[in-house]
Enzyme design. Structure first.
Site, mmCIF file in Angstrom:
data_model
loop_
_atom_site.group_PDB
_atom_site.id
_atom_site.type_symbol
_atom_site.label_atom_id
_atom_site.label_comp_id
_atom_site.label_asym_id
_atom_site.label_seq_id
_atom_site.Cartn_x
_atom_site.Cartn_y
_atom_site.Cartn_z
ATOM 1 N N GLU A 146 1.073 -1.162 0.028
ATOM 2 C CA GLU A 146 0.406 -0.013 0.418
ATOM 3 C C GLU A 146 1.037 1.342 0.037
ATOM 4 O O GLU A 146 2.138 1.137 0.336
ATOM 5 C CB GLU A 146 -1.059 -0.079 1.219
ATOM 6 C CG GLU A 146 -1.861 1.203 1.447
ATOM 7 C CD GLU A 146 -3.059 0.849 2.767
ATOM 8 O OE1 GLU A 146 -2.421 0.094 3.292
ATOM 9 O OE2 GLU A 146 -3.796 1.691 2.597
ATOM 10 N N ARG B 185 -16.840 -11.189 0.908
ATOM 11 C CA ARG B 185 -17.304 -10.909 0.290
ATOM 12 C C ARG B 185 -17.892 -9.853 -0.710
ATOM 13 O O ARG B 185 -18.304 -8.588 -1.154
ATOM 14 C CB ARG B 185 -15.957 -9.492 0.339
ATOM 15 C CG ARG B 185 -15.112 -9.159 1.373
ATOM 16 C CD ARG B 185 -15.810 -9.062 2.693
ATOM 17 N NE ARG B 185 -14.626 -8.944 3.601
ATOM 18 C CZ ARG B 185 -14.800 -8.944 4.783
ATOM 19 N NH1 ARG B 185 -15.427 -8.489 5.236
ATOM 20 N NH2 ARG B 185 -14.218 -8.660 5.896
HETATM 21 C C1 LIG Z 1 -19.118 -10.351 7.635
HETATM 22 C C2 LIG Z 1 -17.994 -9.599 8.409
HETATM 23 C C3 LIG Z 1 -18.238 -9.466 9.597
HETATM 24 C C4 LIG Z 1 -16.781 -9.411 10.403
HETATM 25 N N1 LIG Z 1 -17.071 -8.944 11.457
HETATM 26 C C5 LIG Z 1 -15.655 -8.165 12.257
HETATM 27 C C6 LIG Z 1 -15.369 -7.793 13.257
HETATM 28 O O1 LIG Z 1 -16.226 -7.386 13.955
HETATM 29 N N2 LIG Z 1 -14.476 -7.829 13.940
HETATM 30 C C7 LIG Z 1 -12.703 -8.142 13.466
HETATM 31 O O2 LIG Z 1 -12.381 -8.064 14.031
HETATM 32 N N3 LIG Z 1 -13.373 -9.182 12.529
HETATM 33 C C8 LIG Z 1 -14.493 -9.066 11.192
HETATM 34 N N4 LIG Z 1 -14.308 -9.689 10.263
HETATM 35 C C9 LIG Z 1 -12.972 -10.178 9.592
HETATM 36 C C10 LIG Z 1 -13.201 -11.869 9.893
HETATM 37 O O3 LIG Z 1 -13.136 -12.161 11.585
HETATM 38 C C11 LIG Z 1 -12.419 -12.761 9.092
HETATM 39 O O4 LIG Z 1 -10.789 -11.756 10.032
HETATM 40 C C12 LIG Z 1 -11.944 -11.670 7.664
HETATM 41 O O5 LIG Z 1 -13.218 -12.362 7.181
HETATM 42 C C13 LIG Z 1 -10.772 -12.739 7.175
HETATM 43 O O6 LIG Z 1 -11.205 -14.405 6.843
HETATM 44 P P1 LIG Z 1 -10.737 -15.637 6.754
HETATM 45 O O7 LIG Z 1 -9.319 -15.437 7.430
HETATM 46 O O8 LIG Z 1 -11.217 -16.509 6.868
HETATM 47 O O9 LIG Z 1 -9.167 -14.678 5.428
HETATM 48 P P2 LIG Z 1 -8.203 -15.325 5.330
HETATM 49 O O10 LIG Z 1 -7.140 -14.860 6.235
HETATM 50 O O11 LIG Z 1 -7.647 -14.615 3.900
HETATM 51 O O12 LIG Z 1 -7.355 -16.553 5.332
HETATM 52 C C14 LIG Z 1 -8.105 -17.990 4.944
HETATM 53 C C15 LIG Z 1 -7.959 -19.321 5.459
HETATM 54 O O13 LIG Z 1 -6.868 -19.240 6.170
HETATM 55 C C16 LIG Z 1 -7.015 -20.131 7.208
HETATM 56 N N5 LIG Z 1 -5.657 -19.185 7.947
HETATM 57 C C17 LIG Z 1 -5.071 -18.123 7.729
HETATM 58 N N6 LIG Z 1 -4.363 -17.130 8.025
HETATM 59 C C18 LIG Z 1 -4.171 -18.697 9.184
HETATM 60 C C19 LIG Z 1 -3.477 -18.754 10.776
HETATM 61 N N7 LIG Z 1 -2.704 -17.526 11.128
HETATM 62 N N8 LIG Z 1 -3.713 -19.635 11.775
HETATM 63 C C20 LIG Z 1 -4.762 -20.648 11.060
HETATM 64 N N9 LIG Z 1 -5.597 -20.006 10.047
HETATM 65 C C21 LIG Z 1 -5.083 -19.189 9.054
HETATM 66 C C22 LIG Z 1 -7.958 -20.376 7.565
HETATM 67 O O14 LIG Z 1 -8.323 -21.413 7.300
HETATM 68 C C23 LIG Z 1 -8.864 -19.195 6.882
HETATM 69 O O15 LIG Z 1 -9.855 -19.168 5.782
HETATM 70 C C24 LIG Z 1 -15.718 -9.573 9.833
HETATM 71 C C25 LIG Z 1 -15.851 -10.253 8.449
HETATM 72 C C26 LIG Z 1 -16.914 -10.049 7.511
HETATM 73 C C27 LIG Z 1 -17.147 -11.286 6.571
#
Ligand SMILES: Cc1cc2nc3c(=O)[nH]c(=O)nc-3n(C[C@H](O)[C@H](O)[C@H](O)COP(=O)(O)OP(=O)(O)OC[C@H]3O[C@@H](n4cnc5c(N)ncnc54)[C@H](O)[C@@H]3O)c2cc1C
Length: 236
Positions: free
Chosen positions: A92, A197
């Protein structure tokens, strides 16, 4: 291949590695294999069927063989949500390194709505008649919102002009300030991003970027995209 979004943003396709065929080559562990043609109705084995089978059964790693890169310009609050997706690689622009342009997001009147009463995180878009009833109020609120953001940018310039370092002067800027980044991700993790998203509950301002990336990725992996759409429509 750039799609203009919101009032000043965009998402631009900046390149890719891999195709539908590369996903199948990885799954079959045959790096030189040719595309096995044929549709879903064919009796024999073909790569459209293989892709569908893998999507249905969460055989995910072959899809990581396609890498996609985008340039994105979006409000900082959109990036705050985007950057929670840790499987992307981001670069960024640095507001320590350069001054930010006076650009901030102003929502369209019909996109504001009201706080949802059923979803603590979302908004409820107003019907035409409801919007008409509060139109003068909303117009004056948009004017107030715009004025506040303009004032913030004026303070930013004033602090910079009187010698404040860029890394601290930016502290007065609103979350609606536009920023720009490069983002790189593999297709498996991009599909996970889309699930969250492009969902109807996602915030409109990130959903438009997510939806637009589907349009940009379509020519790279047309078979996978068509299958993903048909499986999504079956499950919804
Ligand atoms: C509708 C909505 C509301 C939300 N509200 C909030 C909120 O109020 N507050 C907040 O803080 N966040 C919020 N989020 C963010 C959400 O908690 C996730 O952090 C975000 O959607 C990223 O998802 P992810 O971890 O699956 O994605 P990525 O980080 O891309 O990860 C993809 C997948 O990789 C794996 N992975 C990645 N990193 C790790 C790791 N370190 N350890 C283990 N497995 C890993 C997991 O299987 C994960 O599902 C919200 C998201 C949505 C869609």
């Amino acid at each position: 291949m750039k799609i203009e979004l919101l009032d000043k943003g965009f998402v631009e396709f900046c390149g890719s590695f891999g195709t539908d065929l590369d996903i199948c080559r990885a799954a079959r562990v045959r790096p030189q294999a040719e595309w096995r043609s044929g549709g879903l109705e064919d009796a024999g084995q073909n790569d459209t069927k293989l892709l569908r089978h893998m999507l249905l059964n969460h055989h995910t790693t072959p899809f990581e063989n396609v890498i996609l890169r985008f340039q994105v310009k979006a409000p900082i609050f959109v990036f705050r949500q985007w950057h929670r997706h840790r499987t992307w690689t981001y670069d960024e622009i640095s507001a320590r390194y350069e001054e930010l342009a006076d650009e901030f997001y102003i929502p369209k009147l019909e996109q504001i709505g009201v706080q949802s009463t059923t979803n603590r995180q979302g908004r409820q878009i107003l019907e035409d008649e409801e919007l008409r009833m509060i139109l003068p109020q909303r117009e004056s609120e948009i004017a107030e919102y715009t004025e506040r953001c303009e004032l913030a940018f004026k303070s930013y310039r004033r602090l910079l002009n009187s010698g404040w370092p860029r890394e601290l002067a930016r502290g007065v800027l609103p979350l609606s300030t536009y920023s720009r980044m490069m983002g790189t991700v593999d297709l498996h993790n991009l599909m996970s991003f889309w699930r969250l998203r492009s969902d109807s509950h996602a915030q409109y301002e990130i959903k438009v970027y997510s939806d637009s990336m589907q349009v940009l990725v379509e020519p790279v992996v047309p078979v996978t995209m068509a299958l993903m759409r048909s499986l999504n429509s079956m499950s919804s």
